[in-house]
Design a protein around this motif. Sequence first.
Motif, PDB file in Angstrom:
ATOM      1  N   PHE A   8      -7.287  -7.225  -2.659  1.00 21.43           N
ATOM      2  CA  PHE A   8      -6.382  -6.195  -2.504  1.00 21.43           C
ATOM      3  C   PHE A   8      -6.421  -6.058  -1.478  1.00 21.43           C
ATOM      4  N   GLY A   9      -5.965  -7.892  -0.810  1.00 21.58           N
ATOM      5  CA  GLY A   9      -5.695  -7.916   0.730  1.00 21.58           C
ATOM      6  C   GLY A   9      -4.438  -7.714   0.564  1.00 21.58           C
ATOM      7  N   ASP A  10      -3.970  -8.463   0.027  1.00 25.82           N
ATOM      8  CA  ASP A  10      -1.964  -8.033   0.063  1.00 25.82           C
ATOM      9  C   ASP A  10      -1.148  -6.518  -0.006  1.00 25.82           C
ATOM     10  N   SER A  11      -1.958  -5.965  -1.616  1.00 24.91           N
ATOM     11  CA  SER A  11      -2.111  -4.633  -1.271  1.00 24.91           C
ATOM     12  C   SER A  11      -2.070  -3.786  -0.441  1.00 24.91           C
ATOM     13  N   PHE A  12      -3.865  -4.392   0.125  1.00 27.86           N
ATOM     14  CA  PHE A  12      -3.673  -3.263   1.234  1.00 27.86           C
ATOM     15  C   PHE A  12      -2.928  -3.516   2.461  1.00 27.86           C
ATOM     16  N   LYS A  13      -2.387  -4.822   2.927  1.00 31.18           N
ATOM     17  CA  LYS A  13      -1.423  -5.150   3.955  1.00 31.18           C
ATOM     18  C   LYS A  13       0.424  -4.542   3.486  1.00 31.18           C
ATOM     19  N   SER A  14       0.167  -4.592   2.469  1.00 29.36           N
ATOM     20  CA  SER A  14       1.479  -3.918   1.843  1.00 29.36           C
ATOM     21  C   SER A  14       1.410  -2.463   1.634  1.00 29.36           C
ATOM     22  N   MET A  15       0.446  -1.647   1.679  1.00 26.14           N
ATOM     23  CA  MET A  15       0.418  -0.206   1.808  1.00 26.14           C
ATOM     24  C   MET A  15       0.760   0.157   2.596  1.00 26.14           C
ATOM     25  N   SER A  16      -0.148  -0.272   3.842  1.00 30.72           N
ATOM     26  CA  SER A  16      -0.408  -0.027   5.784  1.00 30.72           C
ATOM     27  C   SER A  16       0.794  -0.091   6.343  1.00 30.72           C
ATOM     28  N   SER A  17       1.553  -0.673   5.696  1.00 33.07           N
ATOM     29  CA  SER A  17       2.432  -1.492   6.296  1.00 33.07           C
ATOM     30  C   SER A  17       4.704  -0.558   5.944  1.00 33.07           C
ATOM     31  N   ARG A  18       3.550  -0.064   4.427  1.00 26.01           N
ATOM     32  CA  ARG A  18       4.665   1.099   3.985  1.00 26.01           C
ATOM     33  C   ARG A  18       4.353   2.453   5.096  1.00 26.01           C
ATOM     34  N   THR A  19       3.149   2.257   4.955  1.00 21.96           N
ATOM     35  CA  THR A  19       2.898   3.244   5.490  1.00 21.96           C
ATOM     36  C   THR A  19       2.689   3.674   7.332  1.00 21.96           C
ATOM     37  N   ALA A  69       6.746   4.399   7.133  1.00 27.02           N
ATOM     38  CA  ALA A  69       7.187   5.375   6.736  1.00 27.02           C
ATOM     39  C   ALA A  69       6.674   6.621   8.428  1.00 27.02           C
ATOM     40  N   ILE A  70       5.758   6.328   8.453  1.00 25.85           N
ATOM     41  CA  ILE A  70       5.233   7.052  10.250  1.00 25.85           C
ATOM     42  C   ILE A  70       6.077   6.964  11.423  1.00 25.85           C
ATOM     43  N   SER A  71       6.810   6.033  11.366  1.00 23.84           N
ATOM     44  CA  SER A  71       7.945   5.567  12.629  1.00 23.84           C
ATOM     45  C   SER A  71       8.681   6.485  11.963  1.00 23.84           C
ATOM     46  N   ASP A  72       9.204   5.863  10.784  1.00 20.96           N
ATOM     47  CA  ASP A  72      10.608   6.908  10.427  1.00 20.96           C
ATOM     48  C   ASP A  72      10.383   8.147  11.149  1.00 20.96           C
TER      49      ASP A  72
END
Length: 59
Positions: free
Chosen positions: A38-49, A52-55
């Motif tokens: 699930f590496g790609d899913s984790f990477k995508s999820m952490s990027s979105r998170t 969102a935090i930065s925004d």
Amino acid sequence: MYVLLKKLSKNIHGATAIEYGLLAAILVVAVMTAFMAFGDSFKSMSSRTTTAISDAVNN
């Protein structure tokens, strides 16, 4: 030789340590397998998170 084996069979501390070591090894293998699967899913999820935090902080 029989006396030594009998003493070792009564000593449960070594067996317990080996069991914990095996459980830790199995857990490490399971976590590594999950990250590989699930590496790609984790990477995508952490990027979105992170986005969102930065925004949220910048607004």
